[in-house]
Design a protein around this motif. Structure first.
Motif, PDB file in Angstrom:
ATOM      1  N   PHE A 215       0.827  -1.206   0.000  1.00  0.00           N
ATOM      2  CA  PHE A 215       0.000   0.000   0.000  1.00  0.00           C
ATOM      3  C   PHE A 215       0.860   1.254   0.000  1.00  0.00           C
ATOM      4  O   PHE A 215       0.573   2.213  -0.732  1.00  0.00           O
ATOM      5  N   ASP A 216       1.942   1.258   0.807  1.00  0.00           N
ATOM      6  CA  ASP A 216       2.827   2.426   0.836  1.00  0.00           C
ATOM      7  C   ASP A 216       3.484   2.656  -0.515  1.00  0.00           C
ATOM      8  O   ASP A 216       3.660   3.806  -0.946  1.00  0.00           O
ATOM      9  N   GLU A 217       3.845   1.576  -1.208  1.00  0.00           N
ATOM     10  CA  GLU A 217       4.458   1.714  -2.523  1.00  0.00           C
ATOM     11  C   GLU A 217       3.465   2.296  -3.533  1.00  0.00           C
ATOM     12  O   GLU A 217       3.835   3.125  -4.370  1.00  0.00           O
ATOM     13  N   ILE A 218       2.234   1.861  -3.451  1.00  0.00           N
ATOM     14  CA  ILE A 218       1.213   2.376  -4.359  1.00  0.00           C
ATOM     15  C   ILE A 218       1.016   3.872  -4.143  1.00  0.00           C
ATOM     16  O   ILE A 218       0.958   4.663  -5.098  1.00  0.00           O
ATOM     17  N   ILE A 219       0.926   4.282  -2.866  1.00  0.00           N
ATOM     18  CA  ILE A 219       0.748   5.707  -2.557  1.00  0.00           C
ATOM     19  C   ILE A 219       1.932   6.518  -3.063  1.00  0.00           C
ATOM     20  O   ILE A 219       1.766   7.580  -3.698  1.00  0.00           O
ATOM     21  N   ASN A 220       3.138   6.018  -2.804  1.00  0.00           N
ATOM     22  CA  ASN A 220       4.337   6.726  -3.250  1.00  0.00           C
ATOM     23  C   ASN A 220       4.390   6.843  -4.774  1.00  0.00           C
ATOM     24  O   ASN A 220       4.734   7.898  -5.327  1.00  0.00           O
ATOM     25  N   LEU A 221       4.042   5.749  -5.459  1.00  0.00           N
ATOM     26  CA  LEU A 221       4.063   5.765  -6.917  1.00  0.00           C
ATOM     27  C   LEU A 221       3.015   6.714  -7.485  1.00  0.00           C
ATOM     28  O   LEU A 221       3.264   7.417  -8.472  1.00  0.00           O
TER      29      LEU A 221
END
Length: 328
Positions: free
Chosen positions: A107-113
């Motif tokens: 989830f954190d990677e999706i938000i960052n991307l």
């Protein structure tokens, strides 16, 4: 005294290196899109093998996107940013498959991307839009510059034994305006505009003179060689003249050049000076047996031109021309 041979060798070497640099520069510009994609791929590989994907290194991709926006425009810059985002997403998914871990993104990677990708695309669009506006202004400035050169040529032609067409139209337009009882300042503006009515390069560059004036008065203040008082007076005088004749020329270009095929015009929208210039131009072509515009070829005499009164030209304008021609 002869120069040392070493100097000749150095000079020749500098010329050779300069030619090689120009070749490299031209090659890069001609293959810019391919070079940009290569930079992106190399950047992804570098992130993959050297730093094993750290989010902070994704800021590297702002560089090719900014370059794309500057050189290729808004649309291709946005496509380049989307291409970068898709490549990074594919790389992360492929990395998950190789490591045998969960195939999905955290989830954190999706938000960052999403945040990074949004700013990347926005940067490309903004940079491309600024670059396109710059290109438009440079194009308009070049047109205005060409117009200025043509103005100088027109004034040089005044010294010819045979008066040029633009000068004859200017003089006739001034007589028509004076016959109509217009103010002296209006007569002079119409004469000035008539002198420039053949310079189509001014069609898109007239309004730019005001911008050039503002730039010269404000931007040059920080220069090492600011404008002298004489240059400031000359600049302000030129801009003031252009402001006065701009509506006249704009009306002429729009109603009598761009809409030349439309004879039945809304005369309430046409400046009186524009109509005077168009009528003077037509009559001068008739009396000097010059080529008439395709839509006006049948109006090859003053009697026939009178039929355009109230249709293509204001009635007082045609009446004033007839009075001038009939008077001894």
């Amino acid at each position: 005294m002869q120069k040392p041979e070493g100097d000749v060798v150095i000079t020749g070497g500098n010329k050779k290196r300069g030619a090689e640099m120009r070749k490299i520069h031209n090659f890069i510009l001609s293959h810019f899109e391919g070079t940009l994609i290569s930079i992106i791929i190399v950047g992804i590989l570098a992130i993959a093998f050297l730093v094993h994907y750290k989010f902070s290194f994704l800021n590297f991709f702002f560089l090719p996107v900014i370059l794309s926006g500057y050189y290729l425009g808004k649309k291709k810059a946005a496509l380049t940013a989307i291409f970068c985002v898709l490549l990074i997403v594919c790389y992360l998914l492929y990395q998950r498959l190789l490591s045998g871990s969960a195939t999905g993104l955290l989830f954190d990677e999706i938000i960052n991307l999403v945040v990074w990708g949004s700013f990347l695309i926005l940067t490309g669009i903004v940079m491309g839009a600024v670059s396109e506006q710059r290109e438009i202004r440079l194009k308009n400035l070049s047109q205005a510059y060409i117009g200025v050169l043509e103005i100088l040529m027109k004034y040089l032609e005044v010294a010819d034994e045979v008066k040029p067409h633009s000068l004859r139209v200017s003089l006739l337009a001034g007589k028509i305006a004076k016959e109509m009882g217009l103010d002296k300042s209006e007569v002079e503006d119409i004469k000035s505009a008539a002198l420039l009515h053949e310079i189509e390069a001014l069609r898109s560059g007239l309004s730019l003179f005001d911008d050039v004036s503002d730039f010269m008065e404000t931007g040059v203040k920080i220069s090492k060689s600011p404008l002298t008082d004489k240059e400031k007076v000359l600049l302000k005088t030129t801009v003031a003249l252009v402001k006065e004749i701009e509506p006249i020329l704009a009306g002429y270009f729009h109603h009598y050049v761009e809409d030349a095929n439309k004879l039945d015009k809304d005369l309430n929208e046409i400046p009186i000076g524009s109509s005077i210039i168009a009528l003077a131009d037509l009559y001068d072509r008739v009396i000097h047996q010059a080529v008439l515009p395709p839509n006006l070829q049948e109006y090859d005499s003053l009697d026939k031109i009178e039929k355009l009164s109230g249709l293509t030209f204001q009635m007082p304008v045609v009446r004033a021309l007839k009075q001038i021609v009939s008077s001894p």
